[in-house]
Design a protein around this motif. Structure first.
Motif, PDB file in Angstrom:
ATOM      1  N   TYR A 126      -7.113   7.235  -2.094  1.00 26.99           N
ATOM      2  CA  TYR A 126      -6.311   8.138  -3.623  1.00 26.99           C
ATOM      3  C   TYR A 126      -6.032   7.291  -4.679  1.00 26.99           C
ATOM      4  CZ  TYR A 126      -2.992  11.563  -4.938  1.00 26.99           C
ATOM      5  OH  TYR A 126      -1.662  12.158  -6.016  1.00 26.99           O
ATOM      6  N   SER A 127      -6.157   6.070  -4.863  1.00 27.11           N
ATOM      7  CA  SER A 127      -6.141   5.941  -6.159  1.00 27.11           C
ATOM      8  C   SER A 127      -7.172   5.796  -7.151  1.00 27.11           C
ATOM      9  CB  SER A 127      -5.840   3.858  -6.101  1.00 27.11           C
ATOM     10  OG  SER A 127      -4.836   3.729  -5.741  1.00 27.11           O
TER      11      SER A 127
ATOM     12  N   ALA B  11       0.673  -1.517   0.095  1.00 29.56           N
ATOM     13  CA  ALA B  11      -0.032   0.051  -0.109  1.00 29.56           C
ATOM     14  C   ALA B  11       0.768   1.569   0.001  1.00 29.56           C
ATOM     15  CB  ALA B  11      -1.393   0.059   0.990  1.00 29.56           C
ATOM     16  N   LEU B  12       1.961   1.231   0.408  1.00 29.08           N
ATOM     17  CA  LEU B  12       2.672   2.542   0.784  1.00 29.08           C
ATOM     18  C   LEU B  12       3.121   3.310   0.027  1.00 29.08           C
ATOM     19  CD1 LEU B  12       3.954   4.359   3.029  1.00 29.08           C
ATOM     20  CD2 LEU B  12       6.632   2.765   2.567  1.00 29.08           C
TER      21      LEU B  12
ATOM     22  N   VAL C 181       0.299   5.943  -1.179  1.00 28.91           N
ATOM     23  CA  VAL C 181      -0.487   7.092  -0.096  1.00 28.91           C
ATOM     24  C   VAL C 181       0.945   8.117  -0.470  1.00 28.91           C
ATOM     25  CG1 VAL C 181      -0.108   7.378   2.085  1.00 28.91           C
ATOM     26  CG2 VAL C 181      -0.233   5.262   1.836  1.00 28.91           C
TER      27      VAL C 181
ATOM     28  N   LEU D 260      -2.221   2.834   5.818  1.00 29.94           N
ATOM     29  CA  LEU D 260      -2.347   2.381   4.633  1.00 29.94           C
ATOM     30  C   LEU D 260      -2.877   2.288   3.517  1.00 29.94           C
ATOM     31  CD1 LEU D 260       1.532   1.563   5.509  1.00 29.94           C
ATOM     32  CD2 LEU D 260       0.567   4.215   5.574  1.00 29.94           C
TER      33      LEU D 260
ATOM     34  N   ALA E  73       3.886   9.655   0.753  1.00 26.60           N
ATOM     35  CA  ALA E  73       5.210   9.361   0.920  1.00 26.60           C
ATOM     36  C   ALA E  73       6.431   9.613   0.026  1.00 26.60           C
ATOM     37  CB  ALA E  73       4.777   7.492   0.828  1.00 26.60           C
TER      38      ALA E  73
ATOM     39  N   ILE F 199       3.101   9.187  -7.386  1.00 25.48           N
ATOM     40  CA  ILE F 199       2.544   7.680  -7.678  1.00 25.48           C
ATOM     41  C   ILE F 199       1.260   7.607  -9.453  1.00 25.48           C
ATOM     42  CG2 ILE F 199      -0.241   8.113  -6.291  1.00 25.48           C
ATOM     43  CD1 ILE F 199       1.944   8.109  -4.463  1.00 25.48           C
TER      44      ILE F 199
ATOM     45  N   THR G  53      -6.142   2.016   3.112  1.00 23.03           N
ATOM     46  CA  THR G  53      -7.782   2.677   3.321  1.00 23.03           C
ATOM     47  C   THR G  53      -7.043   3.872   2.871  1.00 23.03           C
ATOM     48  OG1 THR G  53      -8.107   1.641   5.263  1.00 23.03           O
ATOM     49  CG2 THR G  53      -9.448   3.438   4.025  1.00 23.03           C
ATOM     50  N   THR G  54      -5.926   4.594   2.412  1.00 24.61           N
ATOM     51  CA  THR G  54      -5.538   5.789   2.035  1.00 24.61           C
ATOM     52  C   THR G  54      -4.830   5.334   0.264  1.00 24.61           C
ATOM     53  OG1 THR G  54      -4.642   6.680   4.451  1.00 24.61           O
ATOM     54  CG2 THR G  54      -4.062   7.617   1.987  1.00 24.61           C
ATOM     55  N   ALA G  55      -4.293   4.680   0.562  1.00 27.66           N
ATOM     56  CA  ALA G  55      -4.096   4.140  -0.811  1.00 27.66           C
ATOM     57  C   ALA G  55      -5.374   4.170  -1.736  1.00 27.66           C
ATOM     58  CB  ALA G  55      -3.555   2.804  -0.896  1.00 27.66           C
TER      59      ALA G  55
END
Length: 233
Positions: free
Chosen positions: A219-220, A75-76, A79, A212, A82, A86, A214-216
């Motif tokens: 954002y995706s 996932a990192l 994010v 991480l 990070a 991305i 959930t955030t990823a």
């Protein structure tokens, strides 16, 4: 600052920096946390590092660390903040994500040989029951937990299948691929680690990979062309 530090780590230390760092962090903040005492203690950490509780028990603990570490590393890179570009075709993104995938493959292989046909990994013959879905709402805790484990393991296989499809060239790495892999991994984590009352039984640091993830995922989804078109970006 974080972006500069992370980018420098990719260039100078290489992608192996990340699994090493996440393993150390898990040992420090996950393994050393005593759920009974609700405090950090040296004894649980020493139990793992010295193998004094036996090979089987110690390998089980390392398997947990691999699972949490691999989940976090997949996932990192996706994010925001990070420090990575991305971008699905970024070499840094691929390198770090693959470190996580390798750890999850090791976790999956160990879990299969260690737990298959037990309450933690129901045998495949039980997967064909039509009651698996209805058992998720059952008042029978044993039946419910078994169904939850079947859903968890199925979700894990889905995540691996998507990764293999990308690896073999049957699908492209895109925001949709990222969402499919990380969402499936999240379902695996939640259903595998929850009690029959849907209470996650992990130590506090164990929540980090899911945060991480959930955030990823969000954002995706936000980065998808359709979402950009809808929001006029």
């Amino acid at each position: 600052m974080l972006a500069a530090y992370t980018g420098a780590a990719v260039l100078v230390m290489g992608p192996s920096f990340y699994p090493a760092a996440i393993l150390v962090l898990n040992l420090m903040f996950y393994t050393s946390y005593d759920k009974g005492a609700k405090a950090f203690r040296a004894a649980p950490l020493l139990d793992v590092l010295t193998w004094r509780n036996g090979v089987g028990w110690t390998l089980d603990q390392w398997n947990k660390i691999l699972a949490l570490g691999g989940f976090a590393l997949v996932a990192l890179p996706f994010v925001p903040g990070a420090g990575f570009v991305i971008d699905p075709i970024s070499l840094a993104t691929h390198a770090v994500m693959w470190q996580g995938v390798y750890m999850l493959w090791a976790h999956s292989a160990y879990s299969f040989f260690r737990y298959y046909n037990t309450t933690k990994y129901p045998g495949f013959s039980k997967w064909m029951r039509l009651s698996v879905v209805s058992d998720l709402g059952s008042s029978n805790s044993k039946a419910k937990l078994e169904a939850m484990k079947i859903v968890a393991i199925t979700a894990g296989y889905v995540a691996h299948t998507v990764v293999f499809a990308w690896l073999l060239g049957y699908s492209a790495m895109s925001e949709l691929t990222i969402v499919a892999v990380i969402t499936s991994a999240s379902v695996h984590f939640i259903f595998m680690e929850s009690s029959a009352q849907w209470v996650l039984g992990v130590r506090p640091f164990g929540y980090l990979p899911q945060m991480l993830a959930t955030t990823a995922v969000f954002y995706s989804i936000w980065s998808m062309p359709a979402a950009k078109a809808l929001t006029g970006r």
